[in-house]
Design a protein around this motif. Sequence first.
Motif, PDB file in Angstrom:
ATOM      1  N   GLU A 210       1.460   0.062   1.207  1.00  0.00           N
ATOM      2  CA  GLU A 210       0.593   0.592   0.151  1.00  0.00           C
ATOM      3  C   GLU A 210       0.394   2.102   0.309  1.00  0.00           C
ATOM      4  O   GLU A 210       0.241   2.816  -0.672  1.00  0.00           O
ATOM      5  N   GLN A 211       0.404   2.581   1.544  1.00  0.00           N
ATOM      6  CA  GLN A 211       0.196   4.011   1.809  1.00  0.00           C
ATOM      7  C   GLN A 211       1.480   4.828   1.683  1.00  0.00           C
ATOM      8  O   GLN A 211       1.481   5.909   1.104  1.00  0.00           O
ATOM      9  N   LYS A 212       2.572   4.318   2.250  1.00  0.00           N
ATOM     10  CA  LYS A 212       3.790   5.117   2.417  1.00  0.00           C
ATOM     11  C   LYS A 212       4.925   4.772   1.472  1.00  0.00           C
ATOM     12  O   LYS A 212       5.908   5.504   1.394  1.00  0.00           O
ATOM     13  N   GLY A 213       4.816   3.654   0.781  1.00  0.00           N
ATOM     14  CA  GLY A 213       5.932   3.174  -0.014  1.00  0.00           C
ATOM     15  C   GLY A 213       6.081   3.866  -1.353  1.00  0.00           C
ATOM     16  O   GLY A 213       5.189   4.582  -1.810  1.00  0.00           O
ATOM     17  N   ASN A 214       7.223   3.594  -1.989  1.00  0.00           N
ATOM     18  CA  ASN A 214       7.436   4.063  -3.357  1.00  0.00           C
ATOM     19  C   ASN A 214       6.653   3.129  -4.297  1.00  0.00           C
ATOM     20  O   ASN A 214       5.990   2.190  -3.841  1.00  0.00           O
ATOM     21  N   ALA A 215       6.730   3.363  -5.586  1.00  0.00           N
ATOM     22  CA  ALA A 215       5.934   2.592  -6.546  1.00  0.00           C
ATOM     23  C   ALA A 215       6.207   1.085  -6.451  1.00  0.00           C
ATOM     24  O   ALA A 215       5.272   0.272  -6.435  1.00  0.00           O
ATOM     25  N   GLN A 216       7.478   0.710  -6.357  1.00  0.00           N
ATOM     26  CA  GLN A 216       7.831  -0.713  -6.277  1.00  0.00           C
ATOM     27  C   GLN A 216       7.316  -1.328  -4.977  1.00  0.00           C
ATOM     28  O   GLN A 216       6.805  -2.445  -4.968  1.00  0.00           O
ATOM     29  N   GLU A 217       7.439  -0.600  -3.880  1.00  0.00           N
ATOM     30  CA  GLU A 217       6.952  -1.089  -2.587  1.00  0.00           C
ATOM     31  C   GLU A 217       5.434  -1.220  -2.584  1.00  0.00           C
ATOM     32  O   GLU A 217       4.892  -2.166  -2.007  1.00  0.00           O
ATOM     33  N   LYS A 218       4.749  -0.291  -3.229  1.00  0.00           N
ATOM     34  CA  LYS A 218       3.287  -0.355  -3.290  1.00  0.00           C
ATOM     35  C   LYS A 218       2.824  -1.583  -4.076  1.00  0.00           C
ATOM     36  O   LYS A 218       1.866  -2.249  -3.683  1.00  0.00           O
ATOM     37  N   THR A 219       3.503  -1.893  -5.164  1.00  0.00           N
ATOM     38  CA  THR A 219       3.174  -3.085  -5.953  1.00  0.00           C
ATOM     39  C   THR A 219       3.409  -4.349  -5.128  1.00  0.00           C
ATOM     40  O   THR A 219       2.559  -5.255  -5.091  1.00  0.00           O
ATOM     41  N   PHE A 220       4.565  -4.412  -4.490  1.00  0.00           N
ATOM     42  CA  PHE A 220       4.897  -5.543  -3.619  1.00  0.00           C
ATOM     43  C   PHE A 220       3.848  -5.677  -2.513  1.00  0.00           C
ATOM     44  O   PHE A 220       3.317  -6.768  -2.268  1.00  0.00           O
ATOM     45  N   ALA A 221       3.541  -4.564  -1.860  1.00  0.00           N
ATOM     46  CA  ALA A 221       2.615  -4.572  -0.722  1.00  0.00           C
ATOM     47  C   ALA A 221       1.227  -5.051  -1.134  1.00  0.00           C
ATOM     48  O   ALA A 221       0.596  -5.833  -0.407  1.00  0.00           O
ATOM     49  N   ALA A 222       0.762  -4.620  -2.284  1.00  0.00           N
ATOM     50  CA  ALA A 222      -0.562  -5.049  -2.751  1.00  0.00           C
ATOM     51  C   ALA A 222      -0.601  -6.565  -2.946  1.00  0.00           C
ATOM     52  O   ALA A 222      -1.590  -7.224  -2.582  1.00  0.00           O
ATOM     53  N   GLN A 223       0.476  -7.128  -3.508  1.00  0.00           N
ATOM     54  CA  GLN A 223       0.544  -8.580  -3.699  1.00  0.00           C
ATOM     55  C   GLN A 223       0.578  -9.299  -2.351  1.00  0.00           C
ATOM     56  O   GLN A 223      -0.074 -10.324  -2.166  1.00  0.00           O
ATOM     57  N   MET A 224       1.320  -8.761  -1.384  1.00  0.00           N
ATOM     58  CA  MET A 224       1.404  -9.382  -0.059  1.00  0.00           C
ATOM     59  C   MET A 224       0.057  -9.355   0.642  1.00  0.00           C
ATOM     60  O   MET A 224      -0.349 -10.337   1.263  1.00  0.00           O
ATOM     61  N   VAL A 225      -0.651  -8.242   0.558  1.00  0.00           N
ATOM     62  CA  VAL A 225      -1.976  -8.139   1.195  1.00  0.00           C
ATOM     63  C   VAL A 225      -2.907  -9.187   0.593  1.00  0.00           C
ATOM     64  O   VAL A 225      -3.594  -9.912   1.323  1.00  0.00           O
ATOM     65  N   LYS A 226      -2.896  -9.307  -0.728  1.00  0.00           N
ATOM     66  CA  LYS A 226      -3.747 -10.296  -1.402  1.00  0.00           C
ATOM     67  C   LYS A 226      -3.392 -11.719  -0.962  1.00  0.00           C
ATOM     68  O   LYS A 226      -4.260 -12.501  -0.571  1.00  0.00           O
TER      69      LYS A 226
END
Length: 177
Positions: A60-76
């Motif tokens: 969520e901090q270091k990723g590109n836009a697609q990685e940030k979206t993916f990461a937010a879903q994984m955290v949830k």
Amino acid sequence: MRRTLIALGCLMLAGPALAQSVGEKTGVNSALGIAPSTEDFVKQVAISDMFELQSNQLGEQKGNAQEKTFAAQMVKDHTKTSSELKSMVESGKVKATLPTALDSAHLSKLDKLKAANGKEFSDDFSDMQVSAHKDAVSLFERYAKGGDNPALKDWAGKTLPALQHHLDMAQNLDKAK
């Protein structure tokens, strides 16, 4: 000669029992398709969830836009599975001990992600997410089929489709790089 044959026979008969008691870390259970023990399953799921939470917070901090979206879903999603597992253990439905920290293998992966930036981060992040979710799908499939705790076995089966979806999402991240 007779003693050797008796010892060999005992080892052959004990083989399946010994294979089941070998920890998940060795990969023997996975290679043989053997369900992990309840204690191993709980430990591996808890460590996997901790790694997913921490690595995806970095995403969520270091990723590109697609990685940030993916990461937010994984955290949830992994916050939810962590909470569900903890609840089953604390209620007594599952007799196991929850680990409180990552193992050394996951710590080193996390350290690698912390040190990486840009393309290196994206490459490492997507590779780790694909690998972690392949391992999780295998772990949950094996426990859902052959686990020895009915409540945990049912939960593994119900959680499996979400993990398979996570794997698909991670593989799409990998393709995008």
